[in-house]
Design a protein around this motif. Structure first.
Motif, PDB file in Angstrom:
ATOM      1  N   ASP A  28       0.830  -1.217   0.000  1.00 35.56           N
ATOM      2  CA  ASP A  28       0.000   0.000   0.000  1.00 35.56           C
ATOM      3  C   ASP A  28       0.861   1.263   0.000  1.00 35.56           C
ATOM      4  O   ASP A  28       0.614   2.205  -0.769  1.00 35.56           O
ATOM      5  CB  ASP A  28      -0.919   0.012   1.213  1.00 35.56           C
ATOM      6  CG  ASP A  28      -2.212  -0.754   0.972  1.00 35.56           C
ATOM      7  OD1 ASP A  28      -2.523  -1.018  -0.196  1.00 35.56           O
ATOM      8  OD2 ASP A  28      -2.902  -1.087   1.953  1.00 35.56           O
ATOM      9  N   GLN A  88      -9.094  -0.423   0.120  1.00 34.33           N
ATOM     10  CA  GLN A  88      -8.131  -0.714  -0.938  1.00 34.33           C
ATOM     11  C   GLN A  88      -8.768  -0.648  -2.320  1.00 34.33           C
ATOM     12  O   GLN A  88      -8.127  -0.206  -3.288  1.00 34.33           O
ATOM     13  CB  GLN A  88      -7.504  -2.094  -0.695  1.00 34.33           C
ATOM     14  CG  GLN A  88      -6.579  -2.126   0.513  1.00 34.33           C
ATOM     15  CD  GLN A  88      -6.193  -3.526   0.910  1.00 34.33           C
ATOM     16  OE1 GLN A  88      -6.965  -4.470   0.740  1.00 34.33           O
ATOM     17  NE2 GLN A  88      -4.992  -3.692   1.444  1.00 34.33           N
ATOM     18  N   THR A  91      -9.012   2.955  -3.240  1.00 31.69           N
ATOM     19  CA  THR A  91      -7.688   3.464  -3.585  1.00 31.69           C
ATOM     20  C   THR A  91      -7.291   3.060  -4.994  1.00 31.69           C
ATOM     21  O   THR A  91      -6.751   3.858  -5.767  1.00 31.69           O
ATOM     22  CB  THR A  91      -6.642   2.944  -2.580  1.00 31.69           C
ATOM     23  OG1 THR A  91      -6.977   3.413  -1.272  1.00 31.69           O
ATOM     24  CG2 THR A  91      -5.248   3.423  -2.949  1.00 31.69           C
ATOM     25  N   ASN A 120      -6.436   2.908   5.065  1.00 30.01           N
ATOM     26  CA  ASN A 120      -5.736   1.614   5.033  1.00 30.01           C
ATOM     27  C   ASN A 120      -4.748   1.456   6.177  1.00 30.01           C
ATOM     28  O   ASN A 120      -4.762   0.456   6.907  1.00 30.01           O
ATOM     29  CB  ASN A 120      -4.983   1.450   3.707  1.00 30.01           C
ATOM     30  CG  ASN A 120      -5.907   1.441   2.506  1.00 30.01           C
ATOM     31  OD1 ASN A 120      -7.119   1.486   2.665  1.00 30.01           O
ATOM     32  ND2 ASN A 120      -5.346   1.377   1.325  1.00 30.01           N
ATOM     33  N   SER A 178      -1.828  -1.541  -5.842  1.00 34.04           N
ATOM     34  CA  SER A 178      -3.046  -1.528  -5.032  1.00 34.04           C
ATOM     35  C   SER A 178      -3.851  -2.809  -5.248  1.00 34.04           C
ATOM     36  O   SER A 178      -4.383  -3.394  -4.295  1.00 34.04           O
ATOM     37  CB  SER A 178      -3.889  -0.300  -5.374  1.00 34.04           C
ATOM     38  OG  SER A 178      -5.047  -0.230  -4.577  1.00 34.04           O
ATOM     39  N   SER A 181      -2.296  -5.529  -3.377  1.00 38.43           N
ATOM     40  CA  SER A 181      -2.610  -5.414  -1.957  1.00 38.43           C
ATOM     41  C   SER A 181      -3.989  -5.984  -1.653  1.00 38.43           C
ATOM     42  O   SER A 181      -4.189  -6.629  -0.619  1.00 38.43           O
ATOM     43  CB  SER A 181      -2.538  -3.951  -1.528  1.00 38.43           C
ATOM     44  OG  SER A 181      -2.823  -3.805  -0.165  1.00 38.43           O
TER      45      SER A 181
END
Length: 440
Positions: A28, A88, A91, A120, A178, A181
């Protein structure tokens, strides 16, 4: 109820429980590190002046300010993993928007969406706090900070290397990070069922504030509340007020506010300052050089967390570490702002990075030791919202100074803030008094 708490605590004994969080935070923050040094240059290509760039940073912070405690509160009730995945995903979408933005308006929209889904790290730290004993809390949060340092070391380095191919390319790579993640969270992070955890039963202060007639049934109501509670604004505001009323919370938040303001003013304008004042090979510092500076800062963060903090954790009290961190920040800001040589700039960046690496985990750990075990998400969200509120002011104030080319004033304010923080942690009783450092 005690069985549920014991179930969570049993995972603390296994250090491997935190490894997925380490990987997630690295990915992240690497994605964020890819874009942070490049965003001022990217916005400038769309015609943005320094003040407009300040508003761009502030738009992210405004949304983060409102979303942070709400998302943290939701993670207390609904589970860290579920809320982490939602954040996430937001994002990832924001990074894709940023990469394909045709104009400055879309850049602003992307940053607003990013701010609304920027909890996050706060949720990850709350996850770490859930799984660490009080005596190892600072080390556990330092572990998460080291992951942040690794991400902020790798991200800017990769961003600087990709920048010559086009400033949109690093944003696409950040979106891939991202997405990675998201996959890591869904597959590696153990599920946390928080339905049985009381929000307040672990807090002595909350227990004292209950009426005697209520105490006999507090455990039953806590279970019932946590299972059926809605995310009502009234309940949420009351819980935040209860947290702020805890002893020493206001003092810790004050120290954090000073730290966040200094960092915001510094990080949002560093790229523009070094571009205007420093040259490499006869050319002004660009995205690649700025990326290298952020990479060095990330490497320093890792060194502090992995080596230095381990060596000194049983030697120095938290108050001493916090005061030392603000002293380092003051010295580093002065070297960067008042100097004009590359070696001075390098030493200044490393000194600032050292101060930040010491300050944040020390202050955040002190905060987590005060709040109830079931309200760590709200506490971390509240701290993140404080940072976001400060980040509204810092970039705009910094943009005004840099637009007027007032670099000396920028450095003077930064140094003054750091010295204020040094005085604050020296005068305020914001840390528990422990006679033997080895007891921590």
């Amino acid at each position: 109820m005690s069985d549920e708490v014991g179930k969570l605590r049993s995972e603390e004994a296994n250090g491997n429980a935190l490894l997925p969080i380490f990987a997630i935070v690295v990915v992240d923050t690497a994605g964020a590190g890819l874009i942070l040094p490049l965003l001022p240059f990217y916005a400038r290509d769309f015609g943005a002046a320094p003040l407009t760039i300040g508003f761009l940073f502030a738009s992210f912070a405004i949304c983060e300010f409102f979303a942070g405690p709400i998302l943290g509160n939701a993670s207390d009730r609904l589970g860290r993993k579920r809320l982490l995945l939602i954040n996430q995903m937001g994002t990832c979408v924001s990074l894709l928007l940023l990469a394909v933005a045709p104009n400055l308006v879309v850049v602003f929209v992307a940053r607003i969406l990013g701010g609304l889904s920027a909890a996050n790290v706060a949720i990850a730290i709350a996850y770490v706090a859930d799984r660490s004993e009080a005596k190892t809390r600072r080390q556990a949060i330092g572990f998460a900070s080291a992951a942040m340092g690794l991400g902020t070391m790798l991200g800017p380095a990769l961003g600087g290397a990709l920048a010559p191919k086009g400033l949109a390319v690093p944003f696409l790579v950040a979106a891939v990070f991202s997405l990675t993640s998201i996959i890591a969270t869904s597959t590696l992070l153990p599920k946390d069922d928080r339905a049985g955890l009381p929000l307040r039963s672990c807090s002595r202060v909350f227990r004292k504030r209950q009426r005697p007639s209520d105490q006999s049934n507090s455990d039953e109501r806590a279970v019932d509340d946590s299972a059926t509670a809605s995310l009502s604004l009234r309940r949420f505001v009351r819980e935040m007020a209860d947290l702020i009323a805890l002893p020493n919370v206001k003092a810790i938040l004050t120290a954090l506010a000073i730290l966040y303001l200094a960092f915001s003013l510094f990080a949002s304008q560093l790229a523009l300052v070094v571009h205007a004042r420093y040259q490499w090979g006869g050319e002004p510092f660009g995205p690649t050089e700025v990326g290298l500076l952020f990479t060095a800062a990330g490497a320093t963060n890792i060194l502090i967390q992995v080596v230095v903090m381990r060596a000194i954790r049983t030697t120095f009290q938290e108050r001493t570490l916090a005061a030392a961190s603000f002293a380092l920040l003051a010295a580093g800001f002065a070297l960067i702002g008042f100097g004009d040589t590359i070696p001075g700039l390098a030493v200044g960046v490393l000194t600032v990075a050292s101060g930040l690496a010491l300050a944040r985990p020390t202050l955040v750990a002190a905060l987590t030791l005060i709040v109830p075990a079931g309200s760590q998400g709200v506490a971390m969200g509240m701290a993140q919202s404080l940072a976001s509120l400060i980040n509204i002011i810092g970039p705009i104030a910094g943009g005004l100074l840099i637009q007027q080319e007032n670099f000396v004033g920028w450095a003077a304010i930064l140094s003054a803030l750091a010295l204020t923080g040094f005085a604050a942690v020296g005068l305020l009783s914001i840390f528990p008094k422990i006679s033997d450092p080895k007891e921590r």
